[in-house]
Design an enzyme around this catalytic site. Structure first.
Site, PDB file in Angstrom:
ATOM      1  N   SER B  57      10.914  22.606  -7.940  1.00 42.77           N
ATOM      2  CA  SER B  57       9.815  22.108  -8.790  1.00 42.77           C
ATOM      3  C   SER B  57       9.371  23.233  -9.709  1.00 42.77           C
ATOM      4  O   SER B  57       8.232  23.702  -9.635  1.00 42.77           O
ATOM      5  CB  SER B  57       8.623  21.686  -7.922  1.00 42.77           C
ATOM      6  OG  SER B  57       8.986  20.747  -6.953  1.00 42.77           O
ATOM      7  N   PHE B  86      13.949  27.413 -19.097  1.00 44.23           N
ATOM      8  CA  PHE B  86      13.756  26.301 -20.038  1.00 44.23           C
ATOM      9  C   PHE B  86      12.866  25.229 -19.406  1.00 44.23           C
ATOM     10  O   PHE B  86      12.013  24.651 -20.060  1.00 44.23           O
ATOM     11  CB  PHE B  86      15.093  25.665 -20.437  1.00 44.23           C
ATOM     12  CG  PHE B  86      16.046  26.593 -21.163  1.00 44.23           C
ATOM     13  CD1 PHE B  86      15.582  27.586 -21.998  1.00 44.23           C
ATOM     14  CD2 PHE B  86      17.408  26.444 -21.010  1.00 44.23           C
ATOM     15  CE1 PHE B  86      16.471  28.428 -22.670  1.00 44.23           C
ATOM     16  CE2 PHE B  86      18.297  27.280 -21.678  1.00 44.23           C
ATOM     17  CZ  PHE B  86      17.830  28.274 -22.509  1.00 44.23           C
ATOM     18  N   HIS B 128      24.439  27.395 -17.091  1.00 37.60           N
ATOM     19  CA  HIS B 128      23.989  28.527 -16.268  1.00 37.60           C
ATOM     20  C   HIS B 128      24.235  29.875 -16.941  1.00 37.60           C
ATOM     21  O   HIS B 128      24.126  30.904 -16.290  1.00 37.60           O
ATOM     22  CB  HIS B 128      24.739  28.541 -14.933  1.00 37.60           C
ATOM     23  CG  HIS B 128      24.159  27.635 -13.881  1.00 37.60           C
ATOM     24  ND1 HIS B 128      23.909  26.312 -14.093  1.00 37.60           N
ATOM     25  CD2 HIS B 128      23.798  27.866 -12.592  1.00 37.60           C
ATOM     26  CE1 HIS B 128      23.422  25.770 -12.971  1.00 37.60           C
ATOM     27  NE2 HIS B 128      23.351  26.691 -12.055  1.00 37.60           N
TER      28      HIS B 128
HETATM   29  C1  LIG Z   1      16.355  22.618 -11.676  1.00 36.35           C
HETATM   30  C2  LIG Z   1      17.223  23.490 -10.867  1.00 36.35           C
HETATM   31  N1  LIG Z   1      16.654  24.349 -10.004  1.00 36.35           N
HETATM   32  C3  LIG Z   1      17.424  25.135  -9.225  1.00 36.35           C
HETATM   33  C4  LIG Z   1      18.779  25.095  -9.317  1.00 36.35           C
HETATM   34  C5  LIG Z   1      19.662  25.955  -8.416  1.00 36.35           C
HETATM   35  N2  LIG Z   1      20.220  25.060  -7.371  1.00 36.35           N
HETATM   36  C6  LIG Z   1      21.449  24.542  -7.522  1.00 36.35           C
HETATM   37  S1  LIG Z   1      21.824  23.471  -6.300  1.00 36.35           S
HETATM   38  C7  LIG Z   1      20.337  23.707  -5.559  1.00 36.35           C
HETATM   39  C8  LIG Z   1      19.994  22.964  -4.312  1.00 36.35           C
HETATM   40  C9  LIG Z   1      20.096  21.510  -4.528  1.00 36.35           C
HETATM   41  O1  LIG Z   1      19.795  20.834  -3.371  1.00 36.35           O
HETATM   42  P1  LIG Z   1      20.010  19.266  -3.277  1.00 36.35           P
HETATM   43  O2  LIG Z   1      19.406  18.599  -4.458  1.00 36.35           O
HETATM   44  O3  LIG Z   1      19.526  18.852  -1.959  1.00 36.35           O
HETATM   45  O4  LIG Z   1      21.586  19.096  -3.405  1.00 36.35           O
HETATM   46  P2  LIG Z   1      22.702  19.666  -2.411  1.00 36.35           P
HETATM   47  O5  LIG Z   1      23.040  21.030  -2.917  1.00 36.35           O
HETATM   48  O6  LIG Z   1      22.162  19.680  -1.051  1.00 36.35           O
HETATM   49  O7  LIG Z   1      23.853  18.760  -2.599  1.00 36.35           O
HETATM   50  C10 LIG Z   1      19.571  24.618  -6.261  1.00 36.35           C
HETATM   51  C11 LIG Z   1      18.232  25.068  -5.877  1.00 36.35           C
HETATM   52  C12 LIG Z   1      19.335  24.218 -10.270  1.00 36.35           C
HETATM   53  N3  LIG Z   1      20.655  24.141 -10.455  1.00 36.35           N
HETATM   54  N4  LIG Z   1      18.549  23.420 -11.017  1.00 36.35           N
END
Ligand SMILES: Cc1ncc(C[n+]2csc(CCOP(=O)(O)OP(=O)(O)O)c2C)c(N)n1
Ligand SMILES: [Mg+2]
Lengths: 321, 326
Positions: B57, B86, B128
């Site tokens: 968030s 962003f 990224h």
């Molecule tokens: C808005 C955003 N915040 C942080 C990240 C870094 N990040 C990439 S995957 C991830 C975790 C995502 O968790 P979830 O939505 O549960 O998907 P999962 O990886 O468990 O499949 C994070 C924090 C990102 N890519 N985009």
């Protein structure tokens, strides 16, 4: 009646694709690594089995399964991961951006939650164009705390957009437990906007298919969005960097328990052994060819690095002049 | 002397400031498990009340940090990837940055935003790989881009003590640097004070962040033919214009190497200011990413759009030879 063998085939394809891709990461043939989808295959297989070829999907950073289940060519997908000119995105996108517009794959997305409004807009436009196409947007449990996902719920519900929100709740967002990040419930968030929501066994492809078919029928009939919270478990690392960095956040016991129910085994049990063996052999051949295709394909020409930056080919100044 | 890595320098700066000032707290994703390693050991030492794992968030927790700062805390936010800036941009540029002036000076917003591994990080593709430091300098948020471990330590400490929002970019290309330092001599580095890494008399190269190391390597290669001075501004806003002017008084020739997109990047601002106000005897040059670049995934495409040593060498040679203004 679901086509059990077809579902098994999709699950098997994704599983083996991911295993081969992890090998290629280790061999440094895939630049930068991947987020393996292993363990979550039932969700991609079950939902895409409920879709038509012209339906739309958006995917996530952990997106290989969705793209393959929607029908993308594993060879061109693997070529994309290996950064080859023959890849789905001509080597421009890589693991987190694989797209295949011919199959309605509007792209994997590297920003958590960012695709939910995009799918909603595509669904709205499909209906405006007079078609009965629907859109499925996948996201993780981590994404339900992104404002933009909740804002998309609101718009989709207001407009009765033909979009299905598929939340893959694998219990973790990187190293953060769902319970430590999500107040209330995931289904409750959708229900607050008047969106029907259900929890689904995300390890069982046929259970996912049944729930998805119902949601798709609702959307096609003009009755609006649905949220499916598919309960699952990520068998492998958050990202392959974990294979070397080894952060500790899940106990080995938890991982073992999480892997106890395996979509490959669950669906495999529904297919006669002889047929299963035939499918398995088939997929091995397919993937052997895919790996060969990917690794023998040409690398993109650095002189083309800015190609496709603009739709009309607008040229820009180089970085050195 | 001790070998200090860039990563450890960031970790040490946060640890030292948390030790010194109980108001310093850390917000971010996966900061307890320390997936970037920047926050390693912090939760054990300072407890979960001061090291908070956030849901995904960014917009909300960036605003929460502003609110906490208004009420006496000094949060550090770690963003896992540069693109998260962003998502949080409104909260930084339009909220945190504007409180001081809009309230007629009634309040301050001491928040530090840290982006470990900014810029391209090999194979993470378009969403990224941005390096948006110029954007923050443009809107006026204090912006630091340290190139070395000691500067990373010193600038992060200063950012944490500063009463305004400060963004600290730790370029992916610098995160692996190590340096032999006297740990007791590590000290805060003031914002707005550049550093001459290598003195020279014929061409000044202004290099930002990780590119300082490329500039030093190219300067060394060319040392038989051209005497290159390498100037590292260290902070882009405020900028050490006096330091740059002093360098140009010595050399009169300027090349800037900057990992920003060309149009409206800090490199353009440096060239413009030098042209307006400083001693130049030949037209200056800049090496940047192309205009509006989106980094493609494949390694050779990604590399093709970032400033390279070859480009820098050519630019230095061209500027050194240029006949001068009439
Ligand atoms: C808005 C955003 N915040 C942080 C990240 C870094 N990040 C990439 S995957 C991830 C975790 C995502 O968790 P979830 O939505 O549960 O998907 P999962 O990886 O468990 O499949 C994070 C924090 C990102 N890519 N985009
Ligand atoms: Mg998750």
């Amino acid at each position: 009646m679901p086509d059990s063998a077809a579902l098994y085939r999709t699950v098997r394809l994704i599983r083996r694709f991911e295993e081969r891709a992890v090998e290629l990461v280790r061999a440094k043939q895939i630049f930068g690594g991947i987020h393996p989808y292993t363990g979550q295959e039932a969700i991609a297989a079950g939902t895409c089995a409920a879709l038509r070829r012209d339906d739309l999907i958006t995917s996530t950073h952990r997106g290989h399964g969705h793209v393959l289940a929607k029908g993308a060519d594993p060879a061109r997908m693997l070529a994309e991961l290996a950064g080859r000119a023959t890849g789905l995105n001509r080597g421009r996108g890589g693991s987190m951006h694989a797209a295949d517009f011919g199959l309605g794959v509007l792209g994997a997305n590297a920003i958590v939650g960012a695709a939910a409004p995009i799918a909603t807009g595509a669904a709205w436009a499909a209906r405006r164009a007079g078609s009965d196409r629907v859109a499925v947007t996948y996201f993780g449990d981590g994404a339900v705390s992104q404002g933009v996902v909740l804002e998309a719920f609101n718009l989709a519900a207001l407009w009765r957009a033909p979009v299905i929100f598929v939340c893959e709740n694998n219990g973790w967002a990187t190293t953060t437990r769902t319970a430590d990040a999500v107040a209330g419930t995931i289904t409750g968030r959708a229900e607050a906007f008047g969106i029907p929501a259900a929890r689904v066994d995300g390890m069982d492809p046929e259970a996912v298919l049944a729930a998805a078919a119902e949601a798709v029928a609702r959307a096609r009939a003009g009755a609006g969005p649905t949220l499916l919270e598919c309960l699952t478990y990520r068998f492998d690392a958050h990202h392959t960097w974990e294979h070397t960095a080894r952060p500790r956040y899940r106990t080995p016991e938890e991982v073992e328990a999480g892997r106890a129910r395996d979509p490959l085994v669950i669906q495999g049990a529904r297919v006669p052994e002889a047929e299963r063996e035939r499918i398995d052999a088939d997929i091995e051949d397919l993937l052997a060819d895919a790996v060969r295709f990917a690794l023998e394909s040409p690398l993109p020409d650095p002189a083309t690095a800015l190609d496709h930056l603009y739709a009309d080919g607008t040229r820009v100044r180089a970085g050195a002049a | 002397m001790t070998i200090l890595s860039y990563l450890k320098a960031l970790n040490r700066a946060i640890t030292d400031e948390m030790d010194r000032d109980p108001a310093v707290c850390v917000f971010g994703e996966d900061v307890r498990a320390a997936v970037t390693n920047v926050t390693a050991g912090l939760v054990k030492r300072f407890g979960p009340e001061r090291v908070l794992d956030m849901p995904i968030s960014e917009q909300a927790f960036t605003g929460v940090a502003t609110g906490a700062a208004l009420a006496g805390q000094r949060p550090l936010i770690e963003y896992q990837i540069p693109a998260l800036l962003f998502l949080a941009f409104e909260q930084i540029a339009n909220q945190a940055h504007k409180f001081s002036l809009m309230t007629g000076g009634q309040t301050r917003v001491p928040v530090t935003y840290l982006v470990p591994s900014s810029g391209s990080r090999d194979g993470w593709a378009g969403q990224h790989s941005d390096h948006p430091y110029s954007l923050f300098a443009h809107v006026g948020v204090k912006t630091a881009v340290p190139a070395t471990p000691a500067d990373a330590y010193g600038l992060l400490v200063t950012a944490l003590r500063d009463d305004d929002p400060v963004v600290v970019f730790a370029p992916a290309g610098a995160m692996g640097r190590r340096e032999d330092v006297d740990l007791t001599a590590l000290a805060p580095v003031p914002l707005g004070v550049g550093r001459v890494h290598r003195p020279g008399s014929e061409v000044t190269v202004v290099a930002v962040g990780h590119l300082v190391h490329d500039a030093l390597a190219v300067a060394e290669e060319l040392s038989d033919s051209i005497s290159v001075e390498v100037f590292d501004p260290r902070t882009l806003h405020p900028f050490d214009w006096q330091g740059l002017s002093d360098s140009l008084d010595r050399t009169g020739r300027l090349v800037v190497v900057d990992d920003s997109n060309r149009s409206c990047g800090i490199g353009g601002e440096i060239l413009a200011t030098a042209a307006e106000q400083m001693h130049l005897i030949a037209p200056p040059k800049r090496i940047t990413r192309p205009d509006g670049a989106v980094l493609p995934f494949a390694e050779e495409l990604d590399r093709a759009l970032q400033p390279s040593r070859d480009q820098l060498r050519t630019a230095i040679q061209t500027v050194a030879k240029a006949g001068g203004f009439r």
